[in-house]
Write a protein that holds these residues in place. Structure first.
Motif, PDB file in Angstrom:
ATOM      1  N   ILE A  78       0.860  -1.182   0.000  1.00 35.83           N
ATOM      2  CA  ILE A  78       0.000   0.000   0.000  1.00 35.83           C
ATOM      3  C   ILE A  78       0.898   1.234   0.000  1.00 35.83           C
ATOM      4  O   ILE A  78       1.597   1.504   0.970  1.00 35.83           O
ATOM      5  CB  ILE A  78      -0.947  -0.001   1.212  1.00 35.83           C
ATOM      6  CG1 ILE A  78      -1.821  -1.257   1.147  1.00 35.83           C
ATOM      7  CG2 ILE A  78      -1.802   1.258   1.236  1.00 35.83           C
ATOM      8  CD1 ILE A  78      -2.585  -1.535   2.400  1.00 35.83           C
ATOM      9  N   GLY A  79       0.919   1.947  -1.134  1.00 40.43           N
ATOM     10  CA  GLY A  79       1.761   3.135  -1.272  1.00 40.43           C
ATOM     11  C   GLY A  79       1.052   4.349  -0.715  1.00 40.43           C
ATOM     12  O   GLY A  79      -0.131   4.549  -0.970  1.00 40.43           O
ATOM     13  N   LEU A 149       5.158   4.496  -5.603  1.00 40.15           N
ATOM     14  CA  LEU A 149       4.862   3.443  -6.582  1.00 40.15           C
ATOM     15  C   LEU A 149       5.992   2.451  -6.786  1.00 40.15           C
ATOM     16  O   LEU A 149       5.828   1.458  -7.476  1.00 40.15           O
ATOM     17  CB  LEU A 149       4.511   4.079  -7.933  1.00 40.15           C
ATOM     18  CG  LEU A 149       3.162   4.798  -8.007  1.00 40.15           C
ATOM     19  CD1 LEU A 149       3.094   5.648  -9.261  1.00 40.15           C
ATOM     20  CD2 LEU A 149       2.012   3.795  -7.979  1.00 40.15           C
ATOM     21  N   VAL A 150       7.167   2.714  -6.200  1.00 45.54           N
ATOM     22  CA  VAL A 150       8.346   1.915  -6.549  1.00 45.54           C
ATOM     23  C   VAL A 150       8.213   0.446  -6.162  1.00 45.54           C
ATOM     24  O   VAL A 150       8.715  -0.436  -6.836  1.00 45.54           O
ATOM     25  CB  VAL A 150       9.647   2.538  -5.979  1.00 45.54           C
ATOM     26  CG1 VAL A 150       9.749   2.320  -4.481  1.00 45.54           C
ATOM     27  CG2 VAL A 150      10.864   1.986  -6.710  1.00 45.54           C
ATOM     28  N   TYR A 151       7.489   0.189  -5.094  1.00 44.97           N
ATOM     29  CA  TYR A 151       7.356  -1.208  -4.655  1.00 44.97           C
ATOM     30  C   TYR A 151       6.213  -1.922  -5.379  1.00 44.97           C
ATOM     31  O   TYR A 151       5.857  -3.037  -5.057  1.00 44.97           O
ATOM     32  CB  TYR A 151       7.165  -1.261  -3.122  1.00 44.97           C
ATOM     33  CG  TYR A 151       7.312  -2.654  -2.583  1.00 44.97           C
ATOM     34  CD1 TYR A 151       8.544  -3.303  -2.610  1.00 44.97           C
ATOM     35  CD2 TYR A 151       6.218  -3.337  -2.080  1.00 44.97           C
ATOM     36  CE1 TYR A 151       8.678  -4.590  -2.151  1.00 44.97           C
ATOM     37  CE2 TYR A 151       6.342  -4.636  -1.606  1.00 44.97           C
ATOM     38  CZ  TYR A 151       7.580  -5.254  -1.655  1.00 44.97           C
ATOM     39  OH  TYR A 151       7.702  -6.538  -1.199  1.00 44.97           O
ATOM     40  N   ASP A 152       5.672  -1.269  -6.409  1.00 48.84           N
ATOM     41  CA  ASP A 152       4.560  -1.824  -7.174  1.00 48.84           C
ATOM     42  C   ASP A 152       3.357  -2.128  -6.275  1.00 48.84           C
ATOM     43  O   ASP A 152       2.887  -3.265  -6.208  1.00 48.84           O
ATOM     44  CB  ASP A 152       5.008  -3.096  -7.910  1.00 48.84           C
ATOM     45  CG  ASP A 152       4.005  -3.497  -8.986  1.00 48.84           C
ATOM     46  OD1 ASP A 152       3.188  -2.649  -9.380  1.00 48.84           O
ATOM     47  OD2 ASP A 152       4.031  -4.659  -9.406  1.00 48.84           O
ATOM     48  N   PRO A 153       2.879  -1.096  -5.569  1.00 51.99           N
ATOM     49  CA  PRO A 153       1.792  -1.333  -4.619  1.00 51.99           C
ATOM     50  C   PRO A 153       0.479  -1.675  -5.314  1.00 51.99           C
ATOM     51  O   PRO A 153       0.252  -1.276  -6.447  1.00 51.99           O
ATOM     52  CB  PRO A 153       1.672   0.005  -3.882  1.00 51.99           C
ATOM     53  CG  PRO A 153       2.121   1.016  -4.877  1.00 51.99           C
ATOM     54  CD  PRO A 153       3.215   0.341  -5.660  1.00 51.99           C
ATOM     55  N   ASP A 154      -0.372  -2.411  -4.624  1.00 52.90           N
ATOM     56  CA  ASP A 154      -1.707  -2.721  -5.145  1.00 52.90           C
ATOM     57  C   ASP A 154      -2.587  -1.484  -5.064  1.00 52.90           C
ATOM     58  O   ASP A 154      -3.520  -1.327  -5.836  1.00 52.90           O
ATOM     59  CB  ASP A 154      -2.360  -3.821  -4.290  1.00 52.90           C
ATOM     60  CG  ASP A 154      -1.554  -5.107  -4.337  1.00 52.90           C
ATOM     61  OD1 ASP A 154      -1.017  -5.409  -5.412  1.00 52.90           O
ATOM     62  OD2 ASP A 154      -1.456  -5.778  -3.292  1.00 52.90           O
ATOM     63  N   LEU A 156      -2.784   2.842  -4.023  1.00 56.37           N
ATOM     64  CA  LEU A 156      -2.106   4.106  -3.776  1.00 56.37           C
ATOM     65  C   LEU A 156      -3.034   5.010  -2.964  1.00 56.37           C
ATOM     66  O   LEU A 156      -4.170   5.273  -3.370  1.00 56.37           O
ATOM     67  CB  LEU A 156      -1.763   4.742  -5.126  1.00 56.37           C
ATOM     68  CG  LEU A 156      -0.978   6.050  -5.140  1.00 56.37           C
ATOM     69  CD1 LEU A 156       0.362   5.902  -4.431  1.00 56.37           C
ATOM     70  CD2 LEU A 156      -0.768   6.504  -6.586  1.00 56.37           C
ATOM     71  N   LEU A 157      -2.558   5.466  -1.802  1.00 57.77           N
ATOM     72  CA  LEU A 157      -3.324   6.389  -0.955  1.00 57.77           C
ATOM     73  C   LEU A 157      -2.630   7.738  -0.974  1.00 57.77           C
ATOM     74  O   LEU A 157      -1.415   7.811  -0.770  1.00 57.77           O
ATOM     75  CB  LEU A 157      -3.367   5.875   0.496  1.00 57.77           C
ATOM     76  CG  LEU A 157      -3.933   4.476   0.736  1.00 57.77           C
ATOM     77  CD1 LEU A 157      -3.772   4.099   2.216  1.00 57.77           C
ATOM     78  CD2 LEU A 157      -5.391   4.404   0.323  1.00 57.77           C
ATOM     79  N   LEU A 189      -7.032   5.908  -3.789  1.00 59.20           N
ATOM     80  CA  LEU A 189      -7.952   6.664  -2.953  1.00 59.20           C
ATOM     81  C   LEU A 189      -7.198   7.924  -2.566  1.00 59.20           C
ATOM     82  O   LEU A 189      -6.065   7.844  -2.088  1.00 59.20           O
ATOM     83  CB  LEU A 189      -8.287   5.832  -1.714  1.00 59.20           C
ATOM     84  CG  LEU A 189      -9.236   6.447  -0.689  1.00 59.20           C
ATOM     85  CD1 LEU A 189     -10.617   6.658  -1.275  1.00 59.20           C
ATOM     86  CD2 LEU A 189      -9.325   5.536   0.542  1.00 59.20           C
ATOM     87  N   PHE A 190      -7.780   9.071  -2.852  1.00 61.96           N
ATOM     88  CA  PHE A 190      -7.114  10.296  -2.411  1.00 61.96           C
ATOM     89  C   PHE A 190      -8.098  11.241  -1.751  1.00 61.96           C
ATOM     90  O   PHE A 190      -9.288  11.225  -2.051  1.00 61.96           O
ATOM     91  CB  PHE A 190      -6.337  10.966  -3.549  1.00 61.96           C
ATOM     92  CG  PHE A 190      -7.155  11.694  -4.586  1.00 61.96           C
ATOM     93  CD1 PHE A 190      -7.814  10.987  -5.579  1.00 61.96           C
ATOM     94  CD2 PHE A 190      -7.235  13.073  -4.576  1.00 61.96           C
ATOM     95  CE1 PHE A 190      -8.541  11.658  -6.557  1.00 61.96           C
ATOM     96  CE2 PHE A 190      -7.961  13.756  -5.555  1.00 61.96           C
ATOM     97  CZ  PHE A 190      -8.619  13.040  -6.548  1.00 61.96           C
TER      98      PHE A 190
END
Ligand code: ADP
Ligand code: ADP
Length: 226
Positions: A78-79, A149-154, A156-157, A189-190
């Motif tokens: 989760i980024g 995003l670098v860890y390829d998150p499922d 993004l918050l 989700l932002f």
């Protein structure tokens, strides 16, 4: 499937001297691949809600599941991106983006390639070795997106990702974000207090009020993104 499930979530901050009900009972689901904005006035509990989704703030009651697992602590899948880019000033652009990988002790070589392609995507090619103070505010926010995003998150918050920027930079950032979106089609989700930002970027807007601090509208943006 459901990416984020928020069920009857409340948050009370108790400082001993003062008790603040920051979130008064919020429920919603975000489907995989949706880009959802939570829109509301300052102080209505948006940041608190987002921090609980990221496992960065405890939940007083209710439940948040992400990818079917209860959210109780931060997860690399989760980024999270904050209002201020919060970059490490003594590290370069590339080092900042790779910092989560270093912390997680993952293979640097593998992720360096990914970091470089993210840098290209947000238009920062050639700035890899610059320090944050050598960049503009908009550029620093783009670095923060790459780091999230670098860890390829499922998932993004993002907490008010553009609010510290001027209007032109905001539009550039919005475009960079949509490019990233098309390439990676992540769930995001932002939170924002800007109606314009919510309508331009999201395909669904949840409207939050202050007292009670809860969601009062769930609006699908009919025309989709450009
Ligand atoms: P928003 O992001 O919508 O501006 P916040 O989630 O930051 O709202 O804040 C919601 C309410 O909770 C506000 O009244 C705020 O003052 C309070 N609050 C936020 N963080 C804390 C904290 N760490 N301790 C005590 N109260 C807090
Ligand atoms: P700010 O956040 O300070 O409002 P911007 O992010 O739009 O500003 O950038 C401010 C300055 O940095 C501009 O002069 C712009 O030309 C330059 N700049 C921004 N991104 C790049 C880039 N990818 N390559 C070269 N210059 C850039």
């Amino acid at each position: 499937g459901t990416a984020i499930s928020v069920d009857g979530v409340r948050k009370i901050y108790d400082t001993g001297r003062e008790r603040t009900e920051a979130v008064s009972g919020v429920s919603f689901d975000v489907k995989r691949g949706e880009f959802v904005a939570i829109l509301g006035p300052s102080g209505c509990g948006k940041s608190t809600l987002l921090m609980m989704c990221g496992g960065l703030e405890s939940i007083t009651s209710g439940r948040i599941d992400i990818e079917g697992v209860a959210m109780t602590q931060p997860r690399p899948s989760i980024g999270v991106m904050f209002q201020d880019a919060s970059l490490l000033p003594w590290k370069t652009v590339l080092e900042n983006i790779l910092f989560p990988i270093k912390i997680l002790k993952r293979p640097m070589a593998e992720y360096t390639e990914r970091a470089r392609s993210l840098i290209d995507m947000v238009g920062l090619h050639g700035f890899e070795d610059k320090k944050p103070h050598q960049l503009s505010g908009g550029m620093r926010q783009r670095v923060a997106i790459c780091r999230a995003l670098v860890y390829d998150p499922d998932i993004l918050l993002m907490d008010e990702p553009f609010s510290a920027l001027d209007a032109i930079t905001r539009d550039e950032m919005g475009e960079a974000l949509l490019d990233i979106w098309e390439q990676y089609t992540k769930t995001a989700l932002f939170v924002t207090h800007s109606i314009r930002e919510a309508v331009l970027l999201a395909d669904r807007v949840l409207v939050m009020t202050r007292r009670p601090a809860t969601i009062v509208e769930d609006i699908r943006i009919p025309f989709g993104r450009p």
